[in-house]
Motif scaffolding. Structure first.
Motif, PDB file in Angstrom:
ATOM      1  N   PHE A   1       0.988  -1.066  -0.015  1.00  4.82           N
ATOM      2  CA  PHE A   1      -0.123  -0.197  -0.001  1.00  4.82           C
ATOM      3  C   PHE A   1       0.904   1.178  -0.081  1.00  4.82           C
ATOM      4  O   PHE A   1       0.539   2.095  -0.785  1.00  4.82           O
ATOM      5  N   ASN A   2       1.830   1.365   0.728  1.00  4.25           N
ATOM      6  CA  ASN A   2       2.677   2.305   0.895  1.00  4.25           C
ATOM      7  C   ASN A   2       3.289   2.680  -0.147  1.00  4.25           C
ATOM      8  O   ASN A   2       3.512   4.050  -0.776  1.00  4.25           O
ATOM      9  N   LYS A   3       3.762   1.744  -0.977  1.00  4.53           N
ATOM     10  CA  LYS A   3       4.634   1.904  -2.441  1.00  4.53           C
ATOM     11  C   LYS A   3       3.431   2.392  -3.566  1.00  4.53           C
ATOM     12  O   LYS A   3       3.746   3.358  -4.021  1.00  4.53           O
ATOM     13  N   ILE A   4       2.371   1.728  -3.655  1.00  9.87           N
ATOM     14  CA  ILE A   4       1.258   2.191  -4.639  1.00  9.87           C
ATOM     15  C   ILE A   4       0.816   3.458  -4.286  1.00  9.87           C
ATOM     16  O   ILE A   4       0.740   4.318  -5.152  1.00  9.87           O
TER      17      ILE A   4
ATOM     18  N   ILE B   1       3.526   6.635  -0.263  1.00  8.10           N
ATOM     19  CA  ILE B   1       3.508   7.107   0.992  1.00  8.10           C
ATOM     20  C   ILE B   1       4.990   6.903   1.668  1.00  8.10           C
ATOM     21  O   ILE B   1       5.551   5.651   1.297  1.00  8.10           O
ATOM     22  N   ASN B   2       5.570   8.166   2.099  1.00  8.97           N
ATOM     23  CA  ASN B   2       6.790   7.914   2.237  1.00  8.97           C
ATOM     24  C   ASN B   2       7.125   7.172   3.587  1.00  8.97           C
ATOM     25  O   ASN B   2       6.585   7.918   4.716  1.00  8.97           O
ATOM     26  N   VAL B   3       7.900   6.198   3.707  1.00  5.37           N
ATOM     27  CA  VAL B   3       8.204   5.773   5.045  1.00  5.37           C
ATOM     28  C   VAL B   3       9.665   5.329   4.971  1.00  5.37           C
ATOM     29  O   VAL B   3      10.340   5.284   4.018  1.00  5.37           O
ATOM     30  N   GLU B   4      10.280   4.951   6.276  1.00  5.52           N
ATOM     31  CA  GLU B   4      11.676   5.061   6.569  1.00  5.52           C
ATOM     32  C   GLU B   4      12.111   3.437   5.736  1.00  5.52           C
ATOM     33  O   GLU B   4      11.353   2.727   6.330  1.00  5.52           O
ATOM     34  N   SER B   5      12.795   3.682   4.967  1.00  4.02           N
ATOM     35  CA  SER B   5      12.934   2.187   4.260  1.00  4.02           C
ATOM     36  C   SER B   5      14.394   1.438   4.851  1.00  4.02           C
ATOM     37  O   SER B   5      15.168   2.191   5.011  1.00  4.02           O
ATOM     38  N   LYS B   6      14.341   0.148   4.687  1.00  4.39           N
ATOM     39  CA  LYS B   6      15.390  -0.474   5.100  1.00  4.39           C
ATOM     40  C   LYS B   6      16.087  -0.995   3.844  1.00  4.39           C
ATOM     41  O   LYS B   6      15.510  -1.523   2.941  1.00  4.39           O
TER      42      LYS B   6
ATOM     43  N   THR C   1       2.514  -4.243  -7.408  1.00  4.81           N
ATOM     44  CA  THR C   1       1.612  -3.576  -8.252  1.00  4.81           C
ATOM     45  C   THR C   1       0.062  -3.852  -7.777  1.00  4.81           C
ATOM     46  O   THR C   1       0.036  -4.977  -7.157  1.00  4.81           O
ATOM     47  N   LEU C   2      -0.791  -2.956  -8.153  1.00  6.98           N
ATOM     48  CA  LEU C   2      -2.217  -3.093  -7.788  1.00  6.98           C
ATOM     49  C   LEU C   2      -2.428  -4.480  -8.459  1.00  6.98           C
ATOM     50  O   LEU C   2      -3.474  -5.348  -8.031  1.00  6.98           O
TER      51      LEU C   2
ATOM     52  N   MET D   1     -17.176   5.207   4.507  1.00  7.29           N
ATOM     53  CA  MET D   1     -15.986   4.763   4.772  1.00  7.29           C
ATOM     54  C   MET D   1     -15.103   5.508   4.072  1.00  7.29           C
ATOM     55  O   MET D   1     -15.443   5.300   2.374  1.00  7.29           O
ATOM     56  N   VAL D   2     -14.023   6.188   3.936  1.00  8.51           N
ATOM     57  CA  VAL D   2     -13.336   7.071   3.217  1.00  8.51           C
ATOM     58  C   VAL D   2     -11.795   6.694   3.133  1.00  8.51           C
ATOM     59  O   VAL D   2     -11.262   6.375   4.106  1.00  8.51           O
ATOM     60  N   ALA D   3     -11.177   6.850   2.080  1.00 12.55           N
ATOM     61  CA  ALA D   3      -9.906   6.867   1.791  1.00 12.55           C
ATOM     62  C   ALA D   3      -9.167   7.786   0.982  1.00 12.55           C
ATOM     63  O   ALA D   3      -9.723   8.141   0.046  1.00 12.55           O
ATOM     64  N   GLU D   4      -7.928   8.063   1.141  1.00 10.01           N
ATOM     65  CA  GLU D   4      -7.115   9.037   0.443  1.00 10.01           C
ATOM     66  C   GLU D   4      -6.664   8.419  -0.729  1.00 10.01           C
ATOM     67  O   GLU D   4      -5.982   7.295  -0.742  1.00 10.01           O
ATOM     68  N   VAL D   5      -6.913   9.037  -1.942  1.00  7.45           N
ATOM     69  CA  VAL D   5      -6.146   8.504  -3.127  1.00  7.45           C
ATOM     70  C   VAL D   5      -5.089   9.470  -3.514  1.00  7.45           C
ATOM     71  O   VAL D   5      -5.365  10.658  -3.888  1.00  7.45           O
ATOM     72  N   ASN D   6      -3.841   9.218  -3.462  1.00  4.11           N
ATOM     73  CA  ASN D   6      -2.691   9.653  -3.902  1.00  4.11           C
ATOM     74  C   ASN D   6      -2.069   9.641  -5.352  1.00  4.11           C
ATOM     75  O   ASN D   6      -1.381  10.436  -5.729  1.00  4.11           O
ATOM     76  N   SER D   7      -2.495   8.319  -5.993  1.00  7.40           N
ATOM     77  CA  SER D   7      -1.965   8.032  -7.142  1.00  7.40           C
ATOM     78  C   SER D   7      -2.875   7.400  -7.783  1.00  7.40           C
ATOM     79  O   SER D   7      -3.864   6.417  -7.320  1.00  7.40           O
ATOM     80  N   GLU D   8      -2.825   7.354  -9.192  1.00  7.40           N
ATOM     81  CA  GLU D   8      -3.573   6.737 -10.121  1.00  7.40           C
ATOM     82  C   GLU D   8      -3.504   5.314 -10.052  1.00  7.40           C
ATOM     83  O   GLU D   8      -4.390   4.391 -10.535  1.00  7.40           O
ATOM     84  N   LYS D   9      -2.575   4.897  -9.432  1.00  6.99           N
ATOM     85  CA  LYS D   9      -1.956   3.323  -9.360  1.00  6.99           C
ATOM     86  C   LYS D   9      -3.023   2.743  -8.280  1.00  6.99           C
ATOM     87  O   LYS D   9      -2.743   1.532  -8.187  1.00  6.99           O
ATOM     88  N   GLN D  10      -3.386   3.693  -7.437  1.00 11.70           N
ATOM     89  CA  GLN D  10      -4.471   2.863  -6.407  1.00 11.70           C
ATOM     90  C   GLN D  10      -5.839   2.389  -7.056  1.00 11.70           C
ATOM     91  O   GLN D  10      -6.593   1.701  -6.140  1.00 11.70           O
TER      92      GLN D  10
END
Length: 250
Positions: A90-93, A96-101, A126-127, A236-245
């Motif tokens: 989800f974070n990738k698609i 959403i920036n997260v601290e990556s290892k 990928t979706l 029920m609501v979700a934020e969509v930040n990318s067309e890949k969602q």
């Protein structure tokens, strides 16, 4: 392609491809698409010699338009299940920036060496891969400890949502209902008839998605949306930040 199908025309008795092979072998037998709204007849096929089995539609009895099982091409042996994390996907698609290892492997893949032979396993990222994986398994199956019905709300899994949709990351199959440009919000109906909505901060992305969904309203086009859903009033609501969602089911 599907790893399960109904044994009977009245859409009862789901059977896995492996069980069908052991029960009926190569005997000619008609199976039926696991989508209860699809009239496709299925036949049992094999690959990798006779080691792996799956169901495919018969050309003379194809899938109905937009049937999700006409698009599944997920081969579980090509993916490393242990690498799967719904939150990471989800974070990738959703960008959403997260601290990556740092990973020891490149391209988000896992490598296993066996003597001189190297096997490279993919990781779902990928979706389309995520949706295809969910449709390949039964809704009560687990994928790296995550129940399929918890990942995807569609006709097969709506029986688990009789008390409504609970918050969290998941895929939801839905149809367009209306939009509110003053709020950059698109309202939809999920499987089971629940009210859901997506909020899109980017005006450009909102305009694009709204246009596509509005133009397909009369066709009752179906979509699958990946979001982190939260209760806001009756929706029920979700934020969509990318067309890949989101993806349109063809």
């Amino acid at each position: 392609m599907s790893l399960e199908a109904f044994l009977y025309f009245n859409k009862t008795c789901l059977i896995s491809a492996e069980d069908a092979f052991y029960k009926f072998g190569k005997e000619t037998h008609s199976y039926f698409c696991p989508n209860k709204n699809c009239s496709a007849k299925m036949t049992l096929k094999s690959y990798d010699g006779e080691k792996k089995h799956f169901f495919a539609s018969i050309p003379s009895f194809p899938h109905v338009k937009n049937c999700v099982f006409s698009m599944t091409e997920f081969r579980k042996e090509d993916f490393n299940e242990a690498d799967f994390s719904l939150e990471n996907v989800f974070n990738k698609i959703a960008k959403i920036n997260v601290e990556s290892k740092k990973s020891k492997n490149n391209n988000n893949q896992s490598n296993y060496k066996n003597n001189s032979c190297e096997i490279v396993l993919k990781t779902i990222k990928t979706l389309n891969q995520l949706v295809s994986m969910c449709l390949t398994y039964d809704v009560t199956d687990n994928y790296n400890g995550e129940k399929i019905w918890r990942i995807l709300l569609d006709e097969r899994s709506e029986q688990f949502y009789i008390n409504g949709i609970y918050k969290g990351i998941r895929l939801i199959k839905c149809t367009y209902h209306r939009y509110d440009s003053s709020q950059n919000t698109i309202y939809l109906k999920s499987c089971g008839g629940y009210d859901i909505a997506i909020h899109i901060k980017s005006n450009e992305l909102y305009s694009t998605i709204k246009g596509i969904m509005y133009d397909s309203k009369q066709k009752k086009q179906e979509y699958i949306i990946l979001g982190n859903w939260e209760k806001q009033g009756k929706y029920m609501v979700a934020e969509v930040n990318s067309e890949k969602q989101y993806m349109m089911l063809r």
